[in-house]
Design a protein around this motif. Structure first.
Motif, mmCIF file in Angstrom:
data_model
loop_
_atom_site.group_PDB
_atom_site.id
_atom_site.type_symbol
_atom_site.label_atom_id
_atom_site.label_comp_id
_atom_site.label_asym_id
_atom_site.label_seq_id
_atom_site.Cartn_x
_atom_site.Cartn_y
_atom_site.Cartn_z
ATOM 1 N N GLU A 75 26.122 -33.820 -40.392
ATOM 2 C CA GLU A 75 25.281 -34.711 -39.581
ATOM 3 C C GLU A 75 25.234 -36.131 -40.151
ATOM 4 O O GLU A 75 25.371 -37.114 -39.441
ATOM 5 N N SER A 76 25.064 -36.249 -41.475
ATOM 6 C CA SER A 76 24.969 -37.582 -42.085
ATOM 7 C C SER A 76 26.304 -38.316 -42.035
ATOM 8 O O SER A 76 26.352 -39.522 -41.791
ATOM 9 N N THR A 77 27.406 -37.602 -42.255
ATOM 10 C CA THR A 77 28.726 -38.230 -42.173
ATOM 11 C C THR A 77 28.999 -38.679 -40.750
ATOM 12 O O THR A 77 29.566 -39.748 -40.524
ATOM 13 N N LEU A 78 28.589 -37.878 -39.773
ATOM 14 C CA LEU A 78 28.754 -38.239 -38.363
ATOM 15 C C LEU A 78 28.006 -39.528 -38.055
ATOM 16 O O LEU A 78 28.555 -40.428 -37.410
ATOM 17 N N GLU A 79 26.776 -39.661 -38.527
ATOM 18 C CA GLU A 79 26.001 -40.878 -38.290
ATOM 19 C C GLU A 79 26.700 -42.098 -38.882
ATOM 20 O O GLU A 79 26.752 -43.162 -38.260
ATOM 21 N N ASN A 80 27.264 -41.958 -40.080
ATOM 22 C CA ASN A 80 27.990 -43.070 -40.703
ATOM 23 C C ASN A 80 29.228 -43.437 -39.896
ATOM 24 O O ASN A 80 29.517 -44.622 -39.690
ATOM 25 N N LYS A 81 29.981 -42.446 -39.438
ATOM 26 C CA LYS A 81 31.176 -42.696 -38.625
ATOM 27 C C LYS A 81 30.800 -43.422 -37.332
ATOM 28 O O LYS A 81 31.464 -44.373 -36.926
#
Length: 93
Positions: A75-81
């Motif tokens: 979820e956090s990596t998705l938000e950064n992407k």
């Protein structure tokens, strides 16, 4: 005039990022092929703009190769992407 289309060098005006969560089996190659067929079939997906002899011209590429990113992210990596995609200017050339 190209500058005004861009709405500034760092404009993200043309960005329309989207993410879809899919459940079940996905044949990535088949999905990518389907998108490639759409791009191949319609000139509007192969248009760019550039200056020719000092005048803005629409150019239609005879072929454009696309790839569909396939990522499994937290979820956090998705938000950064997503934030990176939203703030990366669209290249009109």
């Amino acid at each position: 005039y190209l500058h005004s289309l861009r709405q500034g060098e760092d404009s993200t005006l043309y960005n329309m990022p989207a993410v879809y969560e899919l459940a079940g089996y996905l044949n990535h190659a088949l999905l990518e092929n389907a998108f490639q067929q759409v791009v191949d079939s319609y000139d509007s997906f192969r248009v760019s703009f550039g200056l020719v002899d000092g005048e803005l011209r629409q150019q239609v590429a005879s072929a454009v190769s696309i790839s569909v990113p396939f990522l499994q992210l937290s979820e956090s990596t998705l938000e950064n992407k997503l934030q990176n995609w939203r703030t990366t200017p669209f290249d009109l050339e």
